[in-house]
Design a protein around this motif. Structure first.
Motif, PDB file in Angstrom:
ATOM      1  N   GLU A 235      30.506 104.073  48.405  1.00 16.36           N
ATOM      2  CA  GLU A 235      30.478 103.335  49.669  1.00 16.36           C
ATOM      3  C   GLU A 235      29.055 103.272  50.207  1.00 16.36           C
ATOM      4  OE1 GLU A 235      33.399 104.043  52.656  1.00 16.36           O
ATOM      5  OE2 GLU A 235      34.801 104.948  51.229  1.00 16.36           O
ATOM      6  N   SER A 236      28.634 102.087  50.562  1.00 12.73           N
ATOM      7  CA  SER A 236      27.283 101.910  51.094  1.00 12.73           C
ATOM      8  C   SER A 236      27.212 102.219  52.585  1.00 12.73           C
ATOM      9  CB  SER A 236      26.807 100.476  50.849  1.00 12.73           C
ATOM     10  OG  SER A 236      27.559  99.567  51.648  1.00 12.73           O
ATOM     11  N   LEU A 241      27.123  90.943  57.713  1.00 15.37           N
ATOM     12  CA  LEU A 241      27.492  90.567  59.076  1.00 15.37           C
ATOM     13  C   LEU A 241      28.365  89.324  59.139  1.00 15.37           C
ATOM     14  CD1 LEU A 241      27.071  91.306  62.074  1.00 15.37           C
ATOM     15  CD2 LEU A 241      25.066  89.801  62.071  1.00 15.37           C
ATOM     16  N   SER A 242      28.102  88.326  58.321  1.00 14.27           N
ATOM     17  CA  SER A 242      28.813  87.061  58.448  1.00 14.27           C
ATOM     18  C   SER A 242      30.205  87.063  57.836  1.00 14.27           C
ATOM     19  CB  SER A 242      27.994  85.930  57.822  1.00 14.27           C
ATOM     20  OG  SER A 242      27.856  86.117  56.433  1.00 14.27           O
ATOM     21  N   ASP A 243      30.429  87.862  56.761  1.00 12.10           N
ATOM     22  CA  ASP A 243      31.761  87.843  56.142  1.00 12.10           C
ATOM     23  C   ASP A 243      32.530  89.153  56.278  1.00 12.10           C
ATOM     24  OD1 ASP A 243      30.781  89.619  54.207  1.00 12.10           O
ATOM     25  OD2 ASP A 243      30.566  88.099  52.666  1.00 12.10           O
ATOM     26  N   GLY A 244      31.844  90.234  56.662  1.00 13.60           N
ATOM     27  CA  GLY A 244      32.528  91.509  56.881  1.00 13.60           C
ATOM     28  C   GLY A 244      33.079  92.156  55.622  1.00 13.60           C
ATOM     29  N   ILE A 245      32.647  91.709  54.435  1.00 13.66           N
ATOM     30  CA  ILE A 245      33.164  92.231  53.168  1.00 13.66           C
ATOM     31  C   ILE A 245      32.050  92.620  52.198  1.00 13.66           C
ATOM     32  CG2 ILE A 245      34.574  91.693  51.140  1.00 13.66           C
ATOM     33  CD1 ILE A 245      36.078  89.651  52.821  1.00 13.66           C
ATOM     34  N   SER A 246      31.099  91.735  52.051  1.00 10.97           N
ATOM     35  CA  SER A 246      30.047  91.933  51.049  1.00 10.97           C
ATOM     36  C   SER A 246      29.189  93.163  51.342  1.00 10.97           C
ATOM     37  CB  SER A 246      29.140  90.696  50.996  1.00 10.97           C
ATOM     38  OG  SER A 246      29.874  89.549  50.664  1.00 10.97           O
ATOM     39  N   HIS A 247      28.570  93.674  50.278  1.00  9.44           N
ATOM     40  CA  HIS A 247      27.608  94.782  50.321  1.00  9.44           C
ATOM     41  C   HIS A 247      28.244  96.118  50.712  1.00  9.44           C
ATOM     42  CE1 HIS A 247      24.621  91.317  51.460  1.00  9.44           C
ATOM     43  NE2 HIS A 247      25.096  91.202  50.223  1.00  9.44           N
ATOM     44  N   SER A 248      29.561  96.208  50.639  1.00 15.29           N
ATOM     45  CA  SER A 248      30.252  97.451  51.003  1.00 15.29           C
ATOM     46  C   SER A 248      30.164  98.514  49.914  1.00 15.29           C
ATOM     47  CB  SER A 248      31.729  97.165  51.300  1.00 15.29           C
ATOM     48  OG  SER A 248      32.340  96.494  50.197  1.00 15.29           O
ATOM     49  N   GLY A 249      29.879  98.091  48.679  1.00 16.02           N
ATOM     50  CA  GLY A 249      29.758  99.034  47.572  1.00 16.02           C
ATOM     51  C   GLY A 249      28.361  99.079  47.003  1.00 16.02           C
ATOM     52  N   ASN A 250      27.949 100.259  46.571  1.00 25.95           N
ATOM     53  CA  ASN A 250      26.659 100.408  45.898  1.00 25.95           C
ATOM     54  C   ASN A 250      26.908 100.799  44.446  1.00 25.95           C
ATOM     55  OD1 ASN A 250      23.657 100.772  45.764  1.00 25.95           O
ATOM     56  ND2 ASN A 250      24.265 102.873  45.297  1.00 25.95           N
ATOM     57  N   TYR A 251      26.479  99.954  43.533  1.00 28.82           N
ATOM     58  CA  TYR A 251      26.605 100.210  42.102  1.00 28.82           C
ATOM     59  C   TYR A 251      25.222 100.579  41.567  1.00 28.82           C
ATOM     60  CZ  TYR A 251      31.085  97.725  42.468  1.00 28.82           C
ATOM     61  OH  TYR A 251      32.355  97.316  42.829  1.00 28.82           O
TER      62      TYR A 251
END
Length: 290
Positions: A235-236, A241-251
């Motif tokens: 978990e990042s 901000l605009s979609d509330g979904i992207s960038h939630s995970g760090n690979y």
């Protein structure tokens, strides 16, 4: 006695200087001098972040350098290469690159093109061929047991659906959140910002499926070119901000890098200058005693 004292002083000074030099760690750290290039050099977005969200900022070299300075514990912002990959009219033959220096060597990170996925000159593919598209897709299935159990008898159908719906383009635009190097081992760690649950990217319901899969990044480093991706995220602590979904995970993906050469710190250089001073003093003593 004077001569003995001088010898002891010289020996101690040399030992201190050499010992300090041997224990100074190499300095490498993060990617520096970051620049954007490729055949679609303007097709990128820069995302900065606060403690909660990522958000777009101006595409400047200063912002690019700033947002890739995080780490696995704090991924911060990211640079999205080939940002238009999910839009109509995307040119799948062109790429966007991020290039910089790390540990004294050049590293280039790139988005993927149809040539990378399907083979040179190929604009599409079929299930079962020996190319990156098939290799990655089958690894995605086998790394996510729920998918494998559900679609074991219809892998080809799922593959074709993914292909037709632009899935490979969608996974071709890596979001680079950091590039760091271990000073001792030389290992280069690269953070890819993505979905903690990537099921929607495969056209699946996120409420039914829990799937982890990063986007793919192509790299060129120390004479080698290859591809990096991961099926395990942490978990990042951030959401776009605009979609509330992207960038939630760090690979995190890695490259076996070349350990950077050790560079003496200023204090060590002063110590070596001290040794030189002792030798100069010794010569003066010899001249005085003649």
């Amino acid at each position: 006695m004077k001569i003995t004292f001088q010898k002891l002083l010289i020996g101690a000074s040399i030992a201190i200087g050499v010992s300090a030099l041997a224990t100074v760690p190499a300095q490498a750290g993060t990617l520096t001098g970051a620049t954007i290039g490729g055949t679609a050099a303007s097709d990128y977005l820069v995302y900065d972040s606060n403690a909660t969200n990522t958000f777009t900022v101006a595409n400047t070299s200063e912002n690019v350098q700033k947002v890739i300075s995080g780490n696995a514990a704090s991924p911060t912002g990211n640079v999205e290469l080939a940002a238009s990959s999910e839009q109509a009219g995307f040119d799948f033959t062109k790429n966007t690159t991020l290039t910089g220096t790390i540990g004294g060597k050049t590293l280039t990170l790139s988005s993927l093109t149809s040539d990378d996925w399907f083979g040179v000159g190929q604009t599409t593919t079929t299930y079962g061929l020996n190319n990156l598209a098939n290799i990655w897709f089958n690894q995605a299935l086998s790394s996510n047991s729920t998918l494998l159990a559900t679609f074991n008898s219809s892998k080809e159908t799922l593959f074709n659906s993914f292909l037709i719906n632009g899935g490979f383009q969608r996974f071709s635009d890596p979001n680079i959140s950091y590039v760091n190097q271990d000073d001792t081992s030389g290992l280069i760690s690269i953070g890819l910002a993505g979905h903690l649950n990537a099921a929607p990217l495969l056209g699946l319901s996120s409420s039914v499926f829990k799937l982890q899969a990063s986007e793919i990044v192509k790299y060129t480093y120390d004479g080698k070119t290859d591809y990096l991706y991961s099926f395990k995220a942490t978990e990042s602590g951030l959401l776009e901000l605009s979609d509330g979904i992207s960038h939630s995970g760090n690979y995190e993906v890695t490259i076996k890098g070349v350990p950077p050469a050790a560079v003496p710190e200023p204090s060590v250089m002063l110590g070596l200058l001290g040794v030189a001073g002792v030798f100069a003093t010794q010569r003066k003593f010899k001249k005085a005693s003649i």
